[in-house]
Design an enzyme around this catalytic site. Structure first.
Site, mmCIF file in Angstrom:
data_model
loop_
_atom_site.group_PDB
_atom_site.id
_atom_site.type_symbol
_atom_site.label_atom_id
_atom_site.label_comp_id
_atom_site.label_asym_id
_atom_site.label_seq_id
_atom_site.Cartn_x
_atom_site.Cartn_y
_atom_site.Cartn_z
ATOM 1 N N GLU A 1 0.826 -1.202 0.000
ATOM 2 C CA GLU A 1 0.000 0.000 0.000
ATOM 3 C C GLU A 1 0.862 1.254 0.000
ATOM 4 O O GLU A 1 0.547 2.248 -0.655
ATOM 5 C CB GLU A 1 -0.932 0.008 1.206
ATOM 6 N N GLU B 1 4.307 -5.674 -10.837
ATOM 7 C CA GLU B 1 5.760 -5.503 -10.826
ATOM 8 C C GLU B 1 6.435 -6.431 -11.831
ATOM 9 O O GLU B 1 7.308 -5.977 -12.591
ATOM 10 C CB GLU B 1 6.307 -5.698 -9.415
#
Length: 439
Positions: A68, A341
């Site tokens: 987060e 990612e």
């Protein structure tokens, strides 16, 4: 559950928390003894600030953990650039390190206060935030209620509700509504998330996309990447990242299955929780594997079978060493892990089918050809073998994943537009306080 019962439960929660407050010291001390709390800063968990509040408008931003925090850093940077002070709270030691590395004093970092009335009130009495911004799905009843009582606008950004969380809140719909009615705005990740928040009583709700797409690719030391690539040489590599219990054993078995066809194979395993590394190494060595651990700076030799990525914050390094990545918590776990990612860093993405928490991202990746789902160990081994043997298809998947990420960008700007009614007055206030001639 009726609205009256929901109010009764929240009142009981408030008083139960107040009664339990004197006893939480032992709990925090125990966590500190296990490295899960910063011993030197544990007073912050009781809402006791470690620094003074600066003059002028201030936004409180909360991000639970590393994921987060990474997602919301670009938003924080934009708010801070407007001259508005930001106090960022997180709940883990690793996320605190990330804030120190990435933001380098541009914001004030504090550990989030425990969701108990005395701690929350102490925190709010000190910081007096003009706006509270919460990332993803951190719904803490006492914090939300106390902010609501003080009429501090609260905005949930990058909002997400997993299947499990939505089902749980649906059973307590009145309770959910009693909490969510305190939010001034919900900025949801996807249309599905937006509909779920609306169903639980949140108003208004807008959809921005996933903030994680607008972050930069995780960094890595270029010299270290070059050194490890030289050690690996021309060996074929694949990675199993963010793995959960049981998935490391699957990765080891996949390695054994593939070694008969690819004798020089190197498997990179990056467990979600690096504190399991010692037990994983024991398991692997018992099966005859030669293991190099990143935390020990072990070299990767021709005899190394597994490179064990047992460090935090180096995913950028591990993903730059391969073009094939299996993303964990998807075969033996539930919900999956973030595939963005790997998509940013040039890998063909494989995953199990349990990806409910990242459904939107996976749907886009699969539709565009950037990711494939596998059913079990044998199917994973087959997919890795196929990608080893088919350079063109592997590069097509890598390119498709990169295009998907590009198409998904824009969430940061959409989030800033949604926040403008709350941020604009604070920016004007900050400018006036900076230049009194504008009064």
């Amino acid at each position: 559950m009726s609205e009256r019962w929901a109010r009764t439960i929240l009142t009981a929660y408030r008083w139960a928390g107040a009664a339990a407050y004197p006893a939480v010291g032992a709990y925090v001390a125990f966590r500190a003894s296990r490295g899960k709390e910063d011993h030197a800063r544990r007073r912050e968990r009781y809402g006791k600030a470690s620094v003074q509040r600066p003059q002028g408008p201030l936004v409180w931003v909360h991000a639970a953990s590393v994921g987060e925090t990474t997602a919301i850093i670009p938003l924080i940077e934009r708010i801070a650039a407007m001259g508005i002070h930001v106090v960022l709270t997180t709940g883990t030691v690793t996320s605190a390190r990330l804030v120190e590395e990435r933001l380098q004093g541009r914001v004030i970092h504090q550990y989030v206060p425990l969701d108990l009335r005395p701690a929350v009130n102490r925190f709010l009495n000190h910081w007096h935030p003009d706006l509270a911004v919460i990332c993803e799905s951190e719904i803490w009843p006492m914090t939300i209620l106390q902010l609501g009582a003080r009429r501090v606008p609260q905005v949930l950004v990058n909002g997400r509700l997993s299947d499990r969380s939505f089902a749980a809140w649906t059973k307590r719909a009145s309770l959910a509504e009693a909490l969510l009615e305190n939010l001034s705005l919900v900025v949801a990740q996807s249309e599905v998330d937006g509909e779920r928040f609306r169903a639980l009583g949140a108003r208004p709700v807008v959809v921005s996309g996933n903030l994680k797409v607008d972050t930069s690719a995780p960094p890595a030391d270029d010299n270290l990447v070059a050194s490890l690539r030289e050690q690996i040489g021309r060996r074929k590599t694949w990675a199993a990242i963010s793995t959960h219990e049981g998935e490391e054993e699957i990765a080891v078995e996949v390695h054994e299955m593939l070694k008969t066809r690819h004798k020089d194979i190197l498997t990179i395993i990056v467990p979600r929780h690096p504190d399991r590394a010692a037990a994983l190494e024991t398991m692997m060595t018992a099966r005859g594997f030669a293991v190099a651990r990143r935390s020990r700076n072990d070299p990767i030799t021709p005899e190394t079978n597994v490179f064990l990525g047992d460090t935090i914050g180096e995913m950028g390094l591990y993903l730059r060493l391969t073009e094939i990545a299996f993303v964990g918590k998807s075969l033996t776990g539930e919900g999956g892990q973030n595939p963005l990612e790997p998509a940013m860093l040039g890998t063909a993405i494989l995953s199990g089918r349990n990806v409910q928490n990242f459904r939107d991202s996976y749907q886009r990746l699969i539709k565009n050809g950037g990711a494939r789902l596998v059913r079990d160990r044998d199917m994973l081994a087959g997919a890795v073998n196929f990608l080893f043997n088919n350079e063109a298809q592997r590069q097509d998947m890598i390119a498709a994943a990169a295009r998907t990420v590009g198409d998904m960008r824009g969430s940061l700007e959409r989030t800033l537009v949604a926040l403008e009614p709350f941020i604009q007055p604070l920016m004007v206030q900050a400018q006036l306080e900076y230049d009194p001639k504008k009064l």
